[in-house]
Design a protein around this motif. Structure first.
Motif, short mmCIF file in Angstrom:
data_model
loop_
_atom_site.label_atom_id
_atom_site.label_comp_id
_atom_site.label_asym_id
_atom_site.label_seq_id
_atom_site.Cartn_x
_atom_site.Cartn_y
_atom_site.Cartn_z
N LEU A 31 18.78 -68.13 -28.37
CA LEU A 31 20.05 -68.26 -27.65
C LEU A 31 20.57 -69.70 -27.70
O LEU A 31 21.76 -69.93 -27.50
N GLY A 32 19.68 -70.64 -27.97
CA GLY A 32 20.07 -72.04 -28.11
C GLY A 32 20.39 -72.44 -29.53
O GLY A 32 20.44 -73.63 -29.85
N SER A 33 20.64 -71.45 -30.39
CA SER A 33 20.99 -71.75 -31.78
C SER A 33 22.50 -71.59 -31.99
O SER A 33 23.20 -70.99 -31.16
N SER A 34 22.98 -72.09 -33.11
CA SER A 34 24.41 -72.00 -33.40
C SER A 34 24.88 -70.56 -33.58
O SER A 34 26.07 -70.27 -33.49
N LYS A 35 23.93 -69.66 -33.82
CA LYS A 35 24.31 -68.26 -33.96
C LYS A 35 24.85 -67.67 -32.66
O LYS A 35 25.54 -66.65 -32.67
N THR A 36 24.54 -68.32 -31.53
CA THR A 36 25.11 -67.87 -30.26
C THR A 36 26.63 -67.97 -30.28
O THR A 36 27.33 -67.06 -29.83
N LEU A 37 27.15 -69.07 -30.81
CA LEU A 37 28.61 -69.21 -30.90
C LEU A 37 29.19 -68.18 -31.87
O LEU A 37 30.28 -67.64 -31.63
N TYR A 38 28.46 -67.91 -32.94
CA TYR A 38 28.93 -66.92 -33.91
C TYR A 38 29.02 -65.55 -33.23
O TYR A 38 29.99 -64.80 -33.44
N TYR B 68 19.76 -61.90 -24.52
CA TYR B 68 19.23 -61.94 -25.88
C TYR B 68 19.49 -60.63 -26.62
O TYR B 68 19.87 -60.65 -27.81
N ASP B 69 19.30 -59.52 -25.96
CA ASP B 69 19.56 -58.22 -26.60
C ASP B 69 21.01 -58.13 -27.08
O ASP B 69 21.28 -57.63 -28.18
N GLU B 70 21.93 -58.60 -26.24
CA GLU B 70 23.34 -58.56 -26.64
C GLU B 70 23.59 -59.47 -27.84
O GLU B 70 24.30 -59.10 -28.79
N TYR B 71 23.01 -60.66 -27.81
CA TYR B 71 23.11 -61.61 -28.93
C TYR B 71 22.58 -60.96 -30.21
O TYR B 71 23.23 -61.00 -31.26
N PHE B 72 21.40 -60.35 -30.12
CA PHE B 72 20.74 -59.74 -31.28
C PHE B 72 21.60 -58.61 -31.85
O PHE B 72 21.86 -58.55 -33.06
N GLU B 73 22.06 -57.73 -30.97
CA GLU B 73 22.82 -56.57 -31.42
C GLU B 73 24.18 -56.97 -31.99
O GLU B 73 24.65 -56.38 -32.98
N THR B 74 24.80 -57.98 -31.39
CA THR B 74 26.10 -58.43 -31.89
C THR B 74 25.97 -59.01 -33.29
O THR B 74 26.77 -58.70 -34.19
N LEU B 75 24.96 -59.84 -33.50
CA LEU B 75 24.76 -60.42 -34.82
C LEU B 75 24.45 -59.35 -35.85
O LEU B 75 24.95 -59.40 -36.99
N GLU B 76 23.62 -58.39 -35.48
CA GLU B 76 23.33 -57.31 -36.42
C GLU B 76 24.60 -56.55 -36.79
O GLU B 76 24.82 -56.20 -37.96
N ASP B 77 25.46 -56.31 -35.80
CA ASP B 77 26.73 -55.62 -36.06
C ASP B 77 27.61 -56.43 -37.01
O ASP B 77 28.40 -55.86 -37.78
N GLY C 17 26.45 -58.24 -39.36
CA GLY C 17 25.75 -58.38 -40.63
C GLY C 17 25.00 -59.68 -40.79
O GLY C 17 24.73 -60.12 -41.91
N VAL C 18 24.64 -60.29 -39.65
CA VAL C 18 23.92 -61.56 -39.67
C VAL C 18 22.51 -61.34 -39.16
O VAL C 18 22.30 -60.62 -38.17
N ASN C 19 21.53 -61.95 -39.81
CA ASN C 19 20.15 -61.85 -39.36
C ASN C 19 19.97 -62.68 -38.09
O ASN C 19 20.15 -63.90 -38.12
N PRO C 20 19.64 -62.04 -36.96
CA PRO C 20 19.51 -62.79 -35.70
C PRO C 20 18.32 -63.74 -35.69
O PRO C 20 18.28 -64.67 -34.89
N LYS C 21 17.35 -63.49 -36.55
CA LYS C 21 16.15 -64.31 -36.56
C LYS C 21 16.35 -65.53 -37.45
O LYS C 21 17.03 -65.46 -38.47
N PRO C 22 15.76 -66.67 -37.06
CA PRO C 22 15.91 -67.86 -37.90
C PRO C 22 15.25 -67.67 -39.26
O PRO C 22 14.23 -66.99 -39.37
N VAL C 23 15.85 -68.24 -40.27
CA VAL C 23 15.29 -68.17 -41.61
C VAL C 23 14.39 -69.38 -41.81
O VAL C 23 14.83 -70.52 -41.74
N CYS C 24 13.11 -69.13 -42.03
CA CYS C 24 12.15 -70.23 -42.18
C CYS C 24 12.04 -70.65 -43.64
O CYS C 24 12.18 -69.84 -44.52
#
Length: 203
Positions: free
Chosen positions: A21-28, A185-194, A196-203
């Motif tokens: 939730l503290g990543s830039s994907k939150t704004l996305y 977090y669930d809302e963040y995860f589901e929104t990003l999946e919708d 087409g963005v991977n909610p998990k950080p890419v290592c």
């Protein structure tokens, strides 16, 4: 248990969720991929509006000091909403559905702590976004808002130490905080999946 113990336990339990939730994907997620400054401001106003509505409804809490804290939080969020010069969106963040359903001072204070942990992370991202936009004034506004949220958390912690009288009270407060964060977090995860963005950080 003390309030400090509770906050540590919640952070440990929700470490991954709070980190993401503290990543830039939150704004996305907040802007549904439209990362223009005016859309970001509208998303921020949406969060402040939802927080105001929740805490204003709690300002008649049966515990006088808690009621005063919630009233202060309602006033601060309304002030921040108005200062953004942006129209809030129609959608209410999902965690406010959880907050609105909490009953009693103990659960509300626990949920409030959960909200502060999420909101501080989000405001750090808003600060970073406007720093990147070469808009130091707006970045400073969000940085100050993050500090205000931390102050509210400290006040809530003091009240938790005062009102929690049993292990059951502490368990209820902790469960409320965790549910708020998990729902955000669930809302963040589901929104990003919708989107087409991977909610998990890419290592």
């Amino acid at each position: 248990m003390t309030a400090a113990d509770l906050i540590d336990a919640v952070r440990d339990d929700q470490q991954t969720e709070l980190s993401r939730l503290g990543s830039s994907k939150t704004l996305y997620a907040d802007t549904r991929g439209e990362m223009a400054p005016e859309v970001v401001l509208s998303a921020a106003a949406t969060r402040e509006q939802a927080a105001h509505d929740t805490f204003d409804a709690w300002s008649d809490d049966s515990h006088d000091d808690a009621a005063a804290l919630f009233a202060d939080a309602a006033a601060e969020t309304a002030e921040r909403r108005d200062s953004l010069d942006a129209e809030p969106g129609d959608e209410t963040p999902a965690m406010h559905g959880v907050l609105d359903d909490l009953n009693g001072t103990v659960e509300r204070l626990g949920g409030f702590v959960g909200w502060t942990l999420v909101d501080k992370k989000v405001k750090e991202q808003y600060t970073g976004f406007f720093t990147g936009q070469a808009d130091p004034q707006t970045a400073s506004t969000f940085r100050s808002a993050g500090s205000d949220v931390e102050t509210l958390r400290e006040k809530a912690a003091e009240l938790l130490d005062a009102v929690c009288e049993s292990d059951d009270d502490w368990d209820a407060a902790e469960a409320a905080a965790i549910e708020v964060i998990a729902t955000a977090y669930d809302e963040y995860f589901e929104t990003l999946e919708d989107l087409g963005v991977n909610p998990k950080p890419v290592c």
